[in-house]
Design an enzyme around this catalytic site. Structure first.
Site, PDB file in Angstrom:
ATOM      1  N   GLU A 172       0.810  -1.218   0.000  1.00  0.00           N
ATOM      2  CA  GLU A 172       0.000   0.000   0.000  1.00  0.00           C
ATOM      3  C   GLU A 172       0.846   1.272   0.000  1.00  0.00           C
ATOM      4  O   GLU A 172       0.343   2.368   0.234  1.00  0.00           O
ATOM      5  CB  GLU A 172      -0.931  -0.006   1.214  1.00  0.00           C
ATOM      6  N   HIS A 193      -4.393   1.867   7.543  1.00  0.00           N
ATOM      7  CA  HIS A 193      -2.995   2.125   7.199  1.00  0.00           C
ATOM      8  C   HIS A 193      -2.265   2.658   8.429  1.00  0.00           C
ATOM      9  O   HIS A 193      -2.884   3.258   9.321  1.00  0.00           O
ATOM     10  CB  HIS A 193      -2.869   3.165   6.074  1.00  0.00           C
ATOM     11  N   CYS A 237      -2.624  11.524   3.852  1.00  0.00           N
ATOM     12  CA  CYS A 237      -3.020  10.670   2.732  1.00  0.00           C
ATOM     13  C   CYS A 237      -2.800  11.363   1.394  1.00  0.00           C
ATOM     14  O   CYS A 237      -2.563  10.702   0.381  1.00  0.00           O
ATOM     15  CB  CYS A 237      -4.499  10.290   2.852  1.00  0.00           C
TER      16      CYS A 237
END
Length: 451
Positions: free
Chosen positions: A175, A252, A374
């Site tokens: 990721e 995450h 992000c």
């Protein structure tokens, strides 16, 4: 001190920004599923963040969104016909597949790739491994296009290596930088790279979350570290995210910890066997550097996991200003959540390097589960590497003005789920990407390759 500096490559929010709730394990995304979004407001909020960061003297650049709808994916899934027919047939067959094709999730460029600065890599070049994002269908379609974009921007092989994504296997789910942190004393000198994973794919005895999926495997993290040739120059630390945190909606690592320079800000339930692993990190730091490493631990009594997810305190961005001070840029939700606000004030008053706090309104992104961290991919560049990179993506006041005007011209003020069926929206989105390619000076075939 070197002249290398960190650049925040923020993702431009795409014209199809919508709330489809596709991200299993992302509480905010699920909560706002099928609500009406505002692509224009989302993009302007993102540009405002870039403007704020640039005003602090921090390196700022942009990454373009990926062209949507992803017609290639629809064809791979067995749909056929003209673009208009593809939309109509996908909508009739399964509206979720249509939403997947329209996903604007590439705006969260922390998932674009893992980046290791040249100082950390044995060959002295900056290494990028684009994330395969294999755990979710709507994101797995990004990796090839992201690779092409990164290779267009960082094309000079003397300074950059853009690898292929890891094989898209459940054993190698990757990721990107959302599960990667770098600590250092000087951006241009070797540092310590921290890789955080949610599970082991090959060790069947390893613990794992029970409710939500772990999106990063330790095998993927280790493969990226090997590719980037880190073992000879920099310290590498591999840590497992706490399964209970993942099950609480911490999909995450950048939702539960954030690091920059000599500061690690972390929740006490972030990692498995956290006390021992933080101790090992501090020992690794002490061997390499003669300055202190500040580890600011937020306890569950101060901030519960649910409040950490609601406020996105740990998705804040730590910014080292040219004057040496550090700014903590938080989402506005941290100011509105009493527990999170108290934590920010405690951090500000503490012994660590944070001496300024800013709150940013990024509600359009936050409602989809993406906060300030992000939205950015961190890339360390010295003057020569900066000159070797594509110049059109680096922030200037003129570029900012162009992008604001571009958003105002091409983006809809509101977008409802049924609008994804509209062929006119597709034409608007494709036209916007062609115009953006010209603004950034990137090849149209790279930015419009999904059409």
């Amino acid at each position: 001190m070197s002249l290398a500096r960190e650049y925040n490559f923020d993702g431009i929010v795409g014209p199809s920004h919508n709330y489809a709730g596709l991200s299993w394990g992302n509480v905010a995304s699920a909560t706002h599923r099928n609500r009406v979004s505002s692509p224009r407001a989302a993009a302007l909020e993102g540009l405002s963040k870039m403007r704020t960061v640039a005003a602090l003297g921090i390196g700022q650049a942009v990454l373009p969104p990926l062209a949507r709808p992803n017609l290639r994916l629809l064809r791979q899934l067995g749909f056929s016909g003209t673009p208009e027919q593809l939309l109509r047939r996908a909508a009739s067959s399964d509206p979720v597949l249509l939403a997947i094709a329209w996903s604007a999730s590439s705006m969260w460029t922390a998932n674009a790739a893992t980046v290791s600065p040249a100082a950390d890599c044995a060959d002295g070049r900056t290494h990028f491994t684009p994330a395969n994002l294999g755990s979710l269908l709507h994101r797995s379609g990004e990796s090839a296009s992201t690779t092409a974009v990164l290779r267009s921007i960082f094309a000079d092989p003397e300074y950059f290596v853009v690898h292929d994504p890891l094989p898209c296997s459940a054993a190698l789910f990757d990721e990107g930088a959302a599960n990667h942190t770098r600590l250092c004393v000087d951006d241009g000198q070797p540092g310590i790279e921290i890789f955080v994973s949610g599970r082991s794919a090959l060790d069947r005895s390893a613990v794992a979350p029970r409710i939500f999926p772990a999106r990063q495997t330790i095998e993927a993290s280790q493969a990226v570290a090997r590719r980037h040739q880190l073992e000879l120059r920099c310290g590498t630390v591999f840590i497992q995210q706490h399964p209970d945190a993942i099950d609480a909606g911490v999909f995450h690592n950048d939702v539960i910890s954030v690091g920059r320079a000599n500061l690690l800000l972390v929740h006490e339930q972030a990692f498995l066997d956290q006390s021992r692993r933080i101790g090992e990190l501090q020992e690794t730091w002490a061997v390499r550097f003669d300055t202190p490493l500040f580890v600011e631990t937020v306890t569950s009594a101060e901030l519960s996991l649910s409040d950490a997810v609601a406020s996105y305190l740990f998705n804040s961005v730590l910014l080292v200003r040219p004057d040496g001070g550090m700014t903590l840029l938080c989402p506005a939700e941290c100011r509105e959540n009493g527990a999170a606000l108290a934590c920010t004030q405690r951090i500000l008053a503490g012994p660590g390097p944070v001496d300024d706090i800013l709150f940013m309104d990024l509600r359009q992104s936050m409602r989809n589960g993406g906060g300030p961290a992000c939205l950015r991919l961190r890339v360390v560049l010295d003057a020569a590497a900066r000159s070797a990179a594509h110049p059109g993506v680096f922030w200037t006041e003129h570029l900012d003005q162009q992008l604001v005007a571009w958003v105002q011209r091409h983006y809809r003020d509101s977008l409802a789920p049924d609008d994804l069926r509209d062929p006119q929206l597709m034409q608007e989105a494709f036209s916007a990407m062609e115009s953006l390619a010209d603004i950034l000076g990137l090849p149209r075939n790279v930015l419009c390759d999904q059409a």
